[in-house]
Design a protein around this motif. Structure first.
Motif, PDB file in Angstrom:
ATOM      1  N   TYR A 195       0.835  -1.213   0.000  1.00 23.32           N
ATOM      2  CA  TYR A 195       0.000   0.000   0.000  1.00 23.32           C
ATOM      3  C   TYR A 195       0.871   1.266   0.000  1.00 23.32           C
ATOM      4  O   TYR A 195       0.517   2.261   0.609  1.00 23.32           O
ATOM      5  CB  TYR A 195      -0.909  -0.003   1.228  1.00 23.32           C
ATOM      6  CG  TYR A 195      -1.884  -1.157   1.249  1.00 23.32           C
ATOM      7  CD1 TYR A 195      -3.121  -1.066   0.620  1.00 23.32           C
ATOM      8  CD2 TYR A 195      -1.551  -2.357   1.871  1.00 23.32           C
ATOM      9  CE1 TYR A 195      -4.013  -2.124   0.627  1.00 23.32           C
ATOM     10  CE2 TYR A 195      -2.437  -3.422   1.888  1.00 23.32           C
ATOM     11  CZ  TYR A 195      -3.654  -3.302   1.263  1.00 23.32           C
ATOM     12  OH  TYR A 195      -4.544  -4.359   1.267  1.00 23.32           O
ATOM     13  N   ASN A 252       1.319   3.426  -2.191  1.00 19.50           N
ATOM     14  CA  ASN A 252       0.705   4.576  -2.855  1.00 19.50           C
ATOM     15  C   ASN A 252      -0.350   5.250  -1.988  1.00 19.50           C
ATOM     16  O   ASN A 252      -1.008   6.198  -2.426  1.00 19.50           O
ATOM     17  CB  ASN A 252       0.074   4.162  -4.188  1.00 19.50           C
ATOM     18  CG  ASN A 252       1.118   3.989  -5.274  1.00 19.50           C
ATOM     19  OD1 ASN A 252       2.003   4.832  -5.422  1.00 19.50           O
ATOM     20  ND2 ASN A 252       1.046   2.906  -6.030  1.00 19.50           N
ATOM     21  N   THR A 253      -0.530   4.767  -0.759  1.00 11.91           N
ATOM     22  CA  THR A 253      -1.491   5.366   0.158  1.00 11.91           C
ATOM     23  C   THR A 253      -0.744   6.210   1.198  1.00 11.91           C
ATOM     24  O   THR A 253       0.492   6.279   1.182  1.00 11.91           O
ATOM     25  CB  THR A 253      -2.316   4.294   0.879  1.00 11.91           C
ATOM     26  OG1 THR A 253      -1.508   3.651   1.885  1.00 11.91           O
ATOM     27  CG2 THR A 253      -2.831   3.248  -0.101  1.00 11.91           C
ATOM     28  N   HIS A 313      -6.361   6.853   0.759  1.00 12.40           N
ATOM     29  CA  HIS A 313      -5.799   7.289  -0.521  1.00 12.40           C
ATOM     30  C   HIS A 313      -5.989   8.797  -0.626  1.00 12.40           C
ATOM     31  O   HIS A 313      -7.122   9.285  -0.655  1.00 12.40           O
ATOM     32  CB  HIS A 313      -6.491   6.572  -1.682  1.00 12.40           C
ATOM     33  CG  HIS A 313      -6.358   5.072  -1.623  1.00 12.40           C
ATOM     34  ND1 HIS A 313      -5.528   4.368  -2.469  1.00 12.40           N
ATOM     35  CD2 HIS A 313      -6.931   4.158  -0.798  1.00 12.40           C
ATOM     36  CE1 HIS A 313      -5.606   3.071  -2.166  1.00 12.40           C
ATOM     37  NE2 HIS A 313      -6.447   2.929  -1.164  1.00 12.40           N
TER      38      HIS A 313
END
Length: 483
Positions: A309, A311-312, A380
């Protein structure tokens, strides 16, 4: 859980582990007992010589030295409020803050408003004083700090933080990072903002050791300090990491065996960079936070644990609740985009002299950021409401375009903004500002690359070379200065 102020926690360490090293500044070492004796002496000095009392406000230059730390906690013990400011603050900004806050005293800065002021040198000759066994500590709801935002989207606002906010924030951060009394942290961050100032509070509140370093510019001194002091923790913004890499390559990994944790924050970092850090520091907790001055470190991720994760911005921090809400304050279901809102004891009650109702949905602070929460609780981040670019009704975050520019060439530094469509058709179009580089001569290849990676409305309509991207000292892009 009963409230215990940071000042009381540090006082308890001065009794329980009096000879333990609390602070190291250059060659000088200060134990917890000496720390509190100096805090107490500074308190008495400010009360006697300047009649400082409960409710007063004091502007203090956030100078990374021992006397700043003594003064910071001394002012809290008096019941007064600290307004920490960059020691290189512009005259206009200082005048604005003085006018807003009407301070009783200014330490380490010169104001043109005839406010009583003095330099830190005056505190150097104060002799440490034995601390009484029983002293009065700050209360939960007492106002502790007024931190002025860096003004990335408008005039700076004074964020009021209570002693309860500060204690809750430190506890949340320490719980996630797993700080303890064995930590020896090198502090190279500026302390005029909540990230660097927070690191002092976090480490001292668990009985650890803070090593003060002016900055990372002197790389030889920094690495020598890592080696001599057996540094186990380090905090930095992504721009600092880029500088370290540029000046010394991967040398920081030589200390990976000692480093228990690294904390990143304050600016965007790509998934590729995070993966690189995972490879360089296989056994170090690499933590990255998202938060605001108003709600410090509200989400966290640990690169190794959250490798799927990257990209979070991670999950809600311990004791923090995150909700995605629509324009009416209604909670949106998983996966839907809306405003990221934060609830917790660390969240400010509001801004100094402002009406604060518009900044809250009930108990939830409105961040002004757009995002969503997935089914696994990961958040996100899309971007700030004020920075979202609306191209013909289709909305995009500038971060998405900037990340693709860096994917094309990792050495390129860019910032994208929305400008009025000169053809009067789409409302806004994307314009990309790119720092002059020796790696590309024009934008043709970059434009072709972006066309293969992004939807057509996200492709910059205009490109422009610039000498540098305007940023705050903590590394946040000041997009309004590009408009």
């Amino acid at each position: 859980m009963d409230f215990v102020s940071l000042e009381e926690k540090i006082f308890n360490y001065s009794l329980q582990t009096p000879n333990k090293t609390a602070l190291i500044d250059k060659k000088r070492t200060i134990s917890y007992k000496e720390l509190y004796q100096n805090i107490w002496a500074t308190k008495l000095f400010l009360e006697k010589e300047y009649t400082l009392q409960k409710g007063d406000a004091v502007i203090v230059a956030a100078n990374k030295n021992l006397n700043f730390i003594y003064a910071y906690f001394a002012i809290h013990l008096i019941g007064a409020k600290v307004i920490p400011l960059d020691e290189q603050i512009q005259k206009e900004r200082l005048a604005y803050i003085v006018d807003k806050t009407e301070p009783k005293l200014i330490i380490g800065l010169q104001s043109e408003d005839h406010i009583t002021s003095f330099d830190f040198d005056l505190l150097k000759d104060i002799e440490p004083i034995e601390v009484p066994n029983q002293i009065e500590f700050p209360i939960n709801v007492g106002e502790a700090d007024i931190l002025f935002t860096t003004g990335t989207t408008g005039d700076p606002k004074g964020v009021v933080l209570t002693h309860g906010n500060l204690a809750a924030s430190a506890n949340n951060i320490n719980t996630f990072i797993q700080n303890d009394s064995d930590d020896i942290e090198l502090l190279a961050l500026p302390i005029s903002h909540s990230f660097g100032l927070g690191r002092i509070k976090c480490v001292l509140s668990v009985g650890g050791t803070i090593v003060l370093l002016g900055s990372i510019v002197n790389m030889k001194r920094m690495f020598r300090t890592f080696e001599e002091q057996k540094i186990s923790g380090f905090g930095m913004v992504p721009a600092s990491w880029h500088y370290i890499q540029k000046m010394s390559g991967d040398r920081l990994k030589d200390f990976a065996g000692n480093l228990n944790y690294i904390e990143f924050g304050s600016a965007y970092m790509s998934a590729e960079e995070k993966q690189e850090l995972i490879n360089l520091f296989p056994n170090t907790r690499i933590c990255m936070h998202y938060g605001l001055t108003e709600a410090s470190r509200s989400t966290f991720m640990e690169f190794h644990e959250d490798v799927s994760y990257l990209n979070t911005i991670g999950k809600a921090s311990p004791n923090v609740e995150i909700s995605i809400k629509d324009d009416s304050g209604n909670t949106l279901p998983s996966g839907e985009e809306g405003e990221i809102c934060i609830k917790g004891n660390h969240v400010t009650l509001g801004y100094f002299t402002n009406s604060n109702t518009e900044f809250f949905y009930g108990d939830y602070f409105r961040t002004g950021d757009i995002g969503s929460i997935d089914d696994n609780g990961y958040i996100h981040l899309k971007g700030r409401y004020k920075e979202i670019i609306n191209v013909g009704g289709k909305k995009l975050s500038p971060i998405e375009v900037e990340s693709k520019i860096q994917e094309f060439d990792s050495s390129l530094e860019s910032a994208c903004v929305g400008i009025i469509d000169p053809n009067g058709i789409l409302g806004e179009v994307v314009k990309a500002f790119i720092v002059k580089s020796s790696t590309i001569e024009n934008f043709d290849a970059l434009d072709e690359f972006l066309k293969s990676k992004l939807e057509s409305y996200k492709i910059p309509a205009f490109y422009q070379w610039v000498d540098q991207i305007p940023k705050t000292k903590s590394g946040k892009i000041q997009r309004q200065k590009l408009l």
